[in-house]
Motif scaffolding. Sequence first.
Motif, mmCIF file in Angstrom:
data_model
loop_
_atom_site.group_PDB
_atom_site.id
_atom_site.type_symbol
_atom_site.label_atom_id
_atom_site.label_comp_id
_atom_site.label_asym_id
_atom_site.label_seq_id
_atom_site.Cartn_x
_atom_site.Cartn_y
_atom_site.Cartn_z
ATOM 1 N N ASP A 57 0.836 -1.191 0.000
ATOM 2 C CA ASP A 57 0.000 0.000 0.000
ATOM 3 C C ASP A 57 0.877 1.248 0.000
ATOM 4 O O ASP A 57 1.921 1.301 0.660
ATOM 5 C CB ASP A 57 -0.911 0.019 1.227
ATOM 6 C CG ASP A 57 -1.982 -1.057 1.178
ATOM 7 O OD1 ASP A 57 -2.286 -1.537 0.053
ATOM 8 O OD2 ASP A 57 -2.506 -1.417 2.249
ATOM 9 N N ALA A 58 0.436 2.255 -0.743
ATOM 10 C CA ALA A 58 1.182 3.507 -0.810
ATOM 11 C C ALA A 58 1.078 4.261 0.517
ATOM 12 O O ALA A 58 0.044 4.190 1.205
ATOM 13 C CB ALA A 58 0.629 4.375 -1.933
ATOM 14 N N PRO A 59 2.117 4.978 0.914
ATOM 15 C CA PRO A 59 2.022 5.798 2.114
ATOM 16 C C PRO A 59 0.984 6.897 1.939
ATOM 17 O O PRO A 59 0.748 7.372 0.824
ATOM 18 C CB PRO A 59 3.433 6.386 2.261
ATOM 19 C CG PRO A 59 4.064 6.255 0.918
ATOM 20 C CD PRO A 59 3.435 5.079 0.259
ATOM 21 N N LYS A 60 0.369 7.292 3.031
ATOM 22 C CA LYS A 60 -0.685 8.309 2.987
ATOM 23 C C LYS A 60 -0.120 9.725 3.011
ATOM 24 O O LYS A 60 -0.804 10.682 2.630
ATOM 25 C CB LYS A 60 -1.641 8.123 4.175
ATOM 26 C CG LYS A 60 -2.315 6.761 4.217
ATOM 27 C CD LYS A 60 -3.174 6.516 2.975
ATOM 28 C CE LYS A 60 -3.904 5.190 3.053
ATOM 29 N NZ LYS A 60 -4.689 4.915 1.812
ATOM 30 N N LYS A 61 1.125 9.847 3.469
ATOM 31 C CA LYS A 61 1.730 11.167 3.576
ATOM 32 C C LYS A 61 2.907 11.296 2.607
ATOM 33 O O LYS A 61 3.450 10.292 2.131
ATOM 34 C CB LYS A 61 2.202 11.415 5.010
ATOM 35 C CG LYS A 61 1.068 11.487 6.019
ATOM 36 C CD LYS A 61 1.605 11.822 7.419
ATOM 37 C CE LYS A 61 0.477 11.930 8.426
ATOM 38 N NZ LYS A 61 0.980 12.268 9.796
#
Length: 326
Positions: free
Chosen positions: A219-223
């Motif tokens: 999953d891609a980082p949210k920040k």
Amino acid sequence: MRRRSLLLAVPAGLLTLAGCGDDKSDKAKTDSSPTPSAAPTGKIVDGPLPAVTAGTKFGEKPTIAKGSGKPSTDLAVKTLIEGKGATVAKGDKLQFNYLGQIWDTAKVFDNSFDRGKAALYPIGVGQLIPGWDQALVGKKVGSRVELAVPPALGYGSQGNPQGGIKGTDTLVFVVDVVGTFSGKSSADGKEVAQDNIDLPKVGTNTDGNAPSIDVPKKDAPKKLVSSYVLEGDGAEVKATDTLLLQYKGVLWDGGKEFDSTYKREELAEFPLQQLIKGWQQGLAGKKVGSRVMLVVPPELGYGDKASEGIPANSTLVFSLDILAVL
């Protein structure tokens, strides 16, 4: 806009001189100008040239004596300090500091030292005065070069009234060659460990070819993520800077490339304030000469709007080489 350099060429061999305003962009609007006609060339000789009496070190604002006697009708060129960096090639973007004055009066008509930033223009392709195009190709980064440019290789018989230059004036320049860049340029910083298995890995090659970007199947980082791949030792980027960049961008999902200066073989010049927020936030404070990896979440990129090659709500991954601040 800040004033343009006195050195820019326009059609029919004329050179432009913008006013002495205090605008905030040093970038010349040369792209919309018609292509200049073929520039004249002349014989290169080693003098006479007036003495540099103060500010003799590379990077220091020089003081140049008044010309003595009659100047040569040829182009006089002398390397005062021999650099050890890359060789300037025709068509490169040349980064330089300079001071120019009139032979007969020693009147300084322009200099970049007082502006606090080196100028950057293509060399050898008719966008600078002919004497510069002829004399500076082949010089090395780190060199200080003195030139005496006769009218035929400068502003021609019409001179430049706005700069106080007559058509009979020989011009004397001291030029510090700060950098030279092409579509094959890369960052030159030191490698920094990339040991977070949850983040992409970016190649560290500095051969001018595009680095690899390997995106993990996670999953891609949210920040926003901003980290060095190669850490340079230049000045820190400010939010108000214009940057010279080499870059490549891929999608987090699938790793598909959507943009690359390497493919175009043409560097990018951007005011940082005009770029997506992820670039603004991720590049500010980073050092010139660095390669930076950015992971940009949608809200700091293109959000819910699709762009060319970029689906809506995409997380983006970039490798960016910060070559120079303009």
